[in-house]
Design a protein around this motif. Sequence first.
Motif, PDB file in Angstrom:
ATOM      1  N   ASN A  33       9.253 -88.855 -84.699  1.00  0.00           N
ATOM      2  CA  ASN A  33       9.514 -90.007 -83.831  1.00  0.00           C
ATOM      3  C   ASN A  33      10.875 -89.901 -83.160  1.00  0.00           C
ATOM      4  OD1 ASN A  33       7.042 -91.186 -84.361  1.00  0.00           O
ATOM      5  ND2 ASN A  33       7.827 -92.477 -86.013  1.00  0.00           N
ATOM      6  N   ILE A  51       8.124 -88.931 -99.920  1.00  0.00           N
ATOM      7  CA  ILE A  51       9.389 -89.048 -99.183  1.00  0.00           C
ATOM      8  C   ILE A  51       9.471 -87.982 -98.097  1.00  0.00           C
ATOM      9  CG2 ILE A  51      11.894 -88.848 -99.376  1.00  0.00           C
ATOM     10  CD1 ILE A  51      11.635 -90.055-102.195  1.00  0.00           C
ATOM     11  N   TYR A  52       9.072 -86.755 -98.434  1.00  0.00           N
ATOM     12  CA  TYR A  52       9.099 -85.667 -97.460  1.00  0.00           C
ATOM     13  C   TYR A  52       8.167 -85.971 -96.283  1.00  0.00           C
ATOM     14  CZ  TYR A  52       8.701 -80.988 -95.467  1.00  0.00           C
ATOM     15  OH  TYR A  52       8.708 -79.925 -94.620  1.00  0.00           O
ATOM     16  N   VAL A  85       9.520 -89.616 -89.452  1.00  0.00           N
ATOM     17  CA  VAL A  85      10.741 -90.134 -88.824  1.00  0.00           C
ATOM     18  C   VAL A  85      11.338 -89.088 -87.896  1.00  0.00           C
ATOM     19  CG1 VAL A  85      13.123 -90.854 -89.286  1.00  0.00           C
ATOM     20  CG2 VAL A  85      11.248 -91.799 -90.646  1.00  0.00           C
ATOM     21  N   HIS A  86      11.358 -87.845 -88.337  1.00  0.00           N
ATOM     22  CA  HIS A  86      11.895 -86.761 -87.525  1.00  0.00           C
ATOM     23  C   HIS A  86      11.089 -86.581 -86.238  1.00  0.00           C
ATOM     24  CE1 HIS A  86      13.978 -83.083 -86.581  1.00  0.00           C
ATOM     25  NE2 HIS A  86      12.811 -82.464 -86.438  1.00  0.00           N
ATOM     26  N   ASN A 126       8.423 -86.994-104.371  1.00  0.00           N
ATOM     27  CA  ASN A 126       9.138 -86.189-103.372  1.00  0.00           C
ATOM     28  C   ASN A 126       8.239 -85.862-102.185  1.00  0.00           C
ATOM     29  OD1 ASN A 126      11.536 -86.204-104.749  1.00  0.00           O
ATOM     30  ND2 ASN A 126      11.200 -84.234-105.763  1.00  0.00           N
ATOM     31  N   ASP A 127       6.954 -85.630-102.440  1.00  0.00           N
ATOM     32  CA  ASP A 127       6.015 -85.331-101.352  1.00  0.00           C
ATOM     33  C   ASP A 127       5.871 -86.524-100.402  1.00  0.00           C
ATOM     34  OD1 ASP A 127       5.546 -82.759-102.260  1.00  0.00           O
ATOM     35  OD2 ASP A 127       3.778 -83.358-103.438  1.00  0.00           O
ATOM     36  N   MET A 165       7.254 -88.929 -95.165  1.00  0.00           N
ATOM     37  CA  MET A 165       7.867 -89.990 -94.360  1.00  0.00           C
ATOM     38  C   MET A 165       9.011 -89.446 -93.513  1.00  0.00           C
ATOM     39  SD  MET A 165       6.113 -92.655 -94.772  1.00  0.00           S
ATOM     40  CE  MET A 165       7.137 -93.824 -93.965  1.00  0.00           C
ATOM     41  N   LEU A 166       9.825 -88.566 -94.096  1.00  0.00           N
ATOM     42  CA  LEU A 166      10.931 -87.978 -93.334  1.00  0.00           C
ATOM     43  C   LEU A 166      10.422 -87.139 -92.167  1.00  0.00           C
ATOM     44  CD1 LEU A 166      13.465 -86.966 -96.135  1.00  0.00           C
ATOM     45  CD2 LEU A 166      13.712 -88.775 -94.422  1.00  0.00           C
ATOM     46  N   LYS A 167       9.291 -86.446 -92.356  1.00  0.00           N
ATOM     47  CA  LYS A 167       8.699 -85.678 -91.266  1.00  0.00           C
ATOM     48  C   LYS A 167       8.265 -86.600 -90.126  1.00  0.00           C
ATOM     49  CE  LYS A 167       5.535 -82.679 -92.307  1.00  0.00           C
ATOM     50  NZ  LYS A 167       4.523 -81.800 -92.931  1.00  0.00           N
TER      51      LYS A 167
END
Length: 77
Positions: free
Chosen positions: A19, A9-10, A16-17, A6-7, A12-14
Amino acid sequence: MAEVTNDLIYGMLKLVHANLAEVKFDVHELKKRMTGAEDALAGVNRRLDRQDDRLERIERRLDLHELAETQKPYEPK
């Protein structure tokens, strides 16, 4: 291969956000610049229209409208 957590994925999502926020900012700036360019072009077109109107009035005043019509080419005798 690294374990997907989960860390991870979190994180990577940060990224992406972040960018996506940068892309949104860039698009907003491009829209502002494009609006400025459109306004400048509209100003040029207005100025050209005024110049055309002035030229037409001058031609009418000097009775030059006949020169704008197509005529036979000059043929010396």
